[in-house]
Design a protein around this motif. Structure first.
Motif, PDB file in Angstrom:
ATOM      1  N   GLU A 117       0.984  -1.197  -0.022  1.00  0.00           N
ATOM      2  CA  GLU A 117      -0.050   0.085   0.064  1.00  0.00           C
ATOM      3  C   GLU A 117       0.965   1.288   0.067  1.00  0.00           C
ATOM      4  O   GLU A 117       0.549   2.338  -0.609  1.00  0.00           O
ATOM      5  N   ALA A 118       1.972   1.078   0.707  1.00  0.00           N
ATOM      6  CA  ALA A 118       2.908   2.641   0.745  1.00  0.00           C
ATOM      7  C   ALA A 118       3.425   2.905  -0.604  1.00  0.00           C
ATOM      8  O   ALA A 118       3.479   4.014  -0.879  1.00  0.00           O
ATOM      9  N   ASP A 119       3.494   1.857  -1.195  1.00  0.00           N
ATOM     10  CA  ASP A 119       4.303   2.004  -2.650  1.00  0.00           C
ATOM     11  C   ASP A 119       3.111   2.759  -3.414  1.00  0.00           C
ATOM     12  O   ASP A 119       3.496   3.436  -4.721  1.00  0.00           O
ATOM     13  N   LEU A 120       1.950   2.798  -3.219  1.00  0.00           N
ATOM     14  CA  LEU A 120       0.892   3.449  -4.155  1.00  0.00           C
ATOM     15  C   LEU A 120       0.695   4.859  -3.526  1.00  0.00           C
ATOM     16  O   LEU A 120      -0.214   5.491  -4.185  1.00  0.00           O
ATOM     17  N   LEU A 121       1.252   5.360  -2.678  1.00  0.00           N
ATOM     18  CA  LEU A 121       1.061   6.548  -2.017  1.00  0.00           C
ATOM     19  C   LEU A 121       1.454   7.545  -2.770  1.00  0.00           C
ATOM     20  O   LEU A 121       2.671   7.477  -3.335  1.00  0.00           O
ATOM     21  N   PRO A 122       1.098   8.756  -2.913  1.00  0.00           N
ATOM     22  CA  PRO A 122       1.594  10.056  -3.703  1.00  0.00           C
ATOM     23  C   PRO A 122       2.883  10.217  -3.098  1.00  0.00           C
ATOM     24  O   PRO A 122       3.938  10.747  -3.645  1.00  0.00           O
ATOM     25  N   ASP A 123       3.019  10.012  -1.562  1.00  0.00           N
ATOM     26  CA  ASP A 123       4.566  10.391  -1.051  1.00  0.00           C
ATOM     27  C   ASP A 123       5.115   9.037  -0.589  1.00  0.00           C
ATOM     28  O   ASP A 123       5.617   8.957   0.402  1.00  0.00           O
ATOM     29  N   ARG A 134       7.951   8.013  -7.850  1.00  0.00           N
ATOM     30  CA  ARG A 134       6.709   8.431  -8.677  1.00  0.00           C
ATOM     31  C   ARG A 134       6.599   7.537  -9.883  1.00  0.00           C
ATOM     32  O   ARG A 134       5.361   7.180 -10.276  1.00  0.00           O
ATOM     33  N   SER A 135       7.799   7.246 -10.466  1.00  0.00           N
ATOM     34  CA  SER A 135       7.793   6.438 -11.700  1.00  0.00           C
ATOM     35  C   SER A 135       7.295   4.897 -11.372  1.00  0.00           C
ATOM     36  O   SER A 135       6.522   4.298 -11.913  1.00  0.00           O
ATOM     37  N   ALA A 136       7.863   4.260 -10.251  1.00  0.00           N
ATOM     38  CA  ALA A 136       7.388   3.076  -9.792  1.00  0.00           C
ATOM     39  C   ALA A 136       5.988   2.954  -9.607  1.00  0.00           C
ATOM     40  O   ALA A 136       5.127   1.873  -9.753  1.00  0.00           O
ATOM     41  N   ARG A 137       5.374   3.935  -9.028  1.00  0.00           N
ATOM     42  CA  ARG A 137       3.946   3.971  -8.481  1.00  0.00           C
ATOM     43  C   ARG A 137       2.796   4.005  -9.676  1.00  0.00           C
ATOM     44  O   ARG A 137       1.820   3.152  -9.946  1.00  0.00           O
ATOM     45  N   LYS A 138       3.433   4.332 -10.971  1.00  0.00           N
ATOM     46  CA  LYS A 138       2.706   4.542 -12.081  1.00  0.00           C
ATOM     47  C   LYS A 138       2.770   2.964 -12.679  1.00  0.00           C
ATOM     48  O   LYS A 138       1.430   2.498 -13.168  1.00  0.00           O
ATOM     49  N   LEU A 139       3.870   2.407 -12.656  1.00  0.00           N
ATOM     50  CA  LEU A 139       3.907   0.898 -12.985  1.00  0.00           C
ATOM     51  C   LEU A 139       3.021   0.280 -12.139  1.00  0.00           C
ATOM     52  O   LEU A 139       2.249  -0.766 -12.925  1.00  0.00           O
ATOM     53  N   LEU A 140       3.037   0.293 -10.863  1.00  0.00           N
ATOM     54  CA  LEU A 140       2.070  -0.500 -10.195  1.00  0.00           C
ATOM     55  C   LEU A 140       0.681  -0.375 -10.220  1.00  0.00           C
ATOM     56  O   LEU A 140      -0.148  -1.167 -10.347  1.00  0.00           O
ATOM     57  N   GLN A 141       0.368   1.015 -10.743  1.00  0.00           N
ATOM     58  CA  GLN A 141      -1.153   1.492 -10.903  1.00  0.00           C
ATOM     59  C   GLN A 141      -1.283   0.729 -12.293  1.00  0.00           C
ATOM     60  O   GLN A 141      -2.584   0.145 -12.398  1.00  0.00           O
ATOM     61  N   ARG A 142      -0.614   0.679 -13.269  1.00  0.00           N
ATOM     62  CA  ARG A 142      -0.783  -0.018 -14.553  1.00  0.00           C
ATOM     63  C   ARG A 142      -1.192  -1.399 -14.246  1.00  0.00           C
ATOM     64  O   ARG A 142      -2.285  -1.895 -14.754  1.00  0.00           O
ATOM     65  N   MET A 143      -0.393  -2.033 -13.472  1.00  0.00           N
ATOM     66  CA  MET A 143      -0.633  -3.550 -13.419  1.00  0.00           C
ATOM     67  C   MET A 143      -1.727  -3.730 -12.585  1.00  0.00           C
ATOM     68  O   MET A 143      -2.553  -4.601 -12.888  1.00  0.00           O
ATOM     69  N   SER A 144      -2.162  -3.043 -11.494  1.00  0.00           N
ATOM     70  CA  SER A 144      -3.182  -2.990 -10.749  1.00  0.00           C
ATOM     71  C   SER A 144      -4.718  -3.069 -11.744  1.00  0.00           C
ATOM     72  O   SER A 144      -5.567  -3.403 -11.324  1.00  0.00           O
ATOM     73  N   GLU A 145      -4.338  -1.899 -12.550  1.00  0.00           N
ATOM     74  CA  GLU A 145      -5.809  -1.800 -13.484  1.00  0.00           C
ATOM     75  C   GLU A 145      -5.549  -2.728 -14.710  1.00  0.00           C
ATOM     76  O   GLU A 145      -6.476  -2.784 -15.476  1.00  0.00           O
ATOM     77  N   GLY A 146      -4.707  -3.562 -14.864  1.00  0.00           N
ATOM     78  CA  GLY A 146      -4.849  -4.686 -15.947  1.00  0.00           C
ATOM     79  C   GLY A 146      -4.185  -4.016 -17.043  1.00  0.00           C
ATOM     80  O   GLY A 146      -4.498  -4.604 -18.071  1.00  0.00           O
TER      81      GLY A 146
END
Length: 305
Positions: free
Chosen positions: A53-59, A96-108
């Motif tokens: 969860e921490a890796d998906l936070l804006p900070d 910030r870049s890693a968060r975008k990758l994780l969001q992509r993965m979570s959204e399929g």
């Protein structure tokens, strides 16, 4: 991760040898923690496990182990180092870049090569800044005399040639100072080498209190030291040497082997770094001036050329 006590930057070398070693050890631990985070991130992205969860936070950059240390009061002892500042910026961009990758993965949604390359670039920048910061402190530690904490001769000629190049281009004056403790052998013979060591440590500490933060003092050998004073002409260097001479003579060094406090004096020789001669020749000029001070009665300053 362990931390060292923060010290005020009160002299030209604010960290002791032990503290420098601790800083390097902390950075090694930070690098290890970062590598563990990266391995965990890859595992999540490859196996599609739920992300932290921490890796998906804006900070998110504030919540990993390294980020917690970086933002703490305990890390502020190196907060003014440009490499430390650059590392913090690179670390935030990477998360910030890693968060975008994780969001992509979570959204399929598939991660594009461009997005992955961008992340890899931010990751490489973090690693580069880590190594730069570590190199800053490991180099200082490596070139420190373990007893007096003056610099060793290992980097001396390289650094003096850099100063001499500035002199040759008309950018600055630069003075060299050679000083040697008078009758130091008597201290070792009468009170023992431990007392002699205490005198050397106290003497370098006294000299550093007179010098500016960008002046450099090298242990040239035994009880002999060389000082490089950038942006300083011969007259100015002579005045500073008088202050150092008085500081050394004014010491009262307590030691178990002596009932009375130990007292020592030093002889100083001053010469200029000059474009008309090599660095080695300028050192020899400072050395010759120092021996003139010895011959003239010791505990004095002789300014050469």
């Amino acid at each position: 991760m362990g931390f060292i006590e923060r010290l005020p930057l009160t002299d030209m070398t604010p960290f002791t040898n032990q503290q420098l070693q601790s800083i390097v050890a902390q950075l090694d631990q930070a690098i290890h923690s970062h590598d563990q985070w990266y391995k965990s991130l890859l595992r999540v992205l490859i196996t599609h496990l739920p992300p932290e969860e921490a890796d998906l936070l804006p900070d998110a950059h504030l919540h990993c182990r390294f980020g917690q240390w970086y933002g703490s009061e305990q890390a502020s002892f190196i907060k003014d180092n440009p490499a430390f500042i650059a590392l913090g910026d690179a670390h935030e961009k990477m998360h910030r870049s890693a968060r975008k990758l994780l969001q992509r993965m979570s959204e399929g949604v598939p991660i594009s090569p461009i997005e992955w390359d961008h992340f890899e670039n931010t990751l490489d920048r973090v690693r580069l800044e880590f190594q730069s910061l570590r190199l800053d402190y490991s180099t200082i530690a490596k070139n420190r005399d373990p007893l007096t904490e003056a610099q060793t001769r290992g980097s001396m000629l390289v650094e003096l040639r850099e100063q001499n190049a500035l002199v040759s281009r008309g950018r600055q004056d630069c003075a060299l100072v050679m000083f040697d403790l008078d009758h130091f052998k008597r201290v070792n013979d009468e009170f023992g080498h431990a007392a002699g060591d205490a005198v050397l440590v106290s003497t370098v500490r006294s000299v550093k209190e007179v010098l500016r933060e960008y002046d450099k003092i090298y242990r040239y050998g035994g009880e002999e030291f060389l000082i490089c004073m950038p942006s300083t002409n011969l007259e100015e260097a002579g005045h500073v040497c008088e202050r150092m001479r008085a500081a050394i003579a004014g010491q009262r060094i307590q030691h178990a082997s002596s009932i009375e406090p130990l007292q020592v004096t030093a002889s100083f020789g001053v010469a200029a770094l000059s474009s008309r001669r090599t660095v080695e020749e300028s050192i020899a000029c400072a050395d010759a001036a120092m021996y003139k001070a010895k011959s003239a009665g010791r505990n004095r300053v002789v300014v050469g050329n």
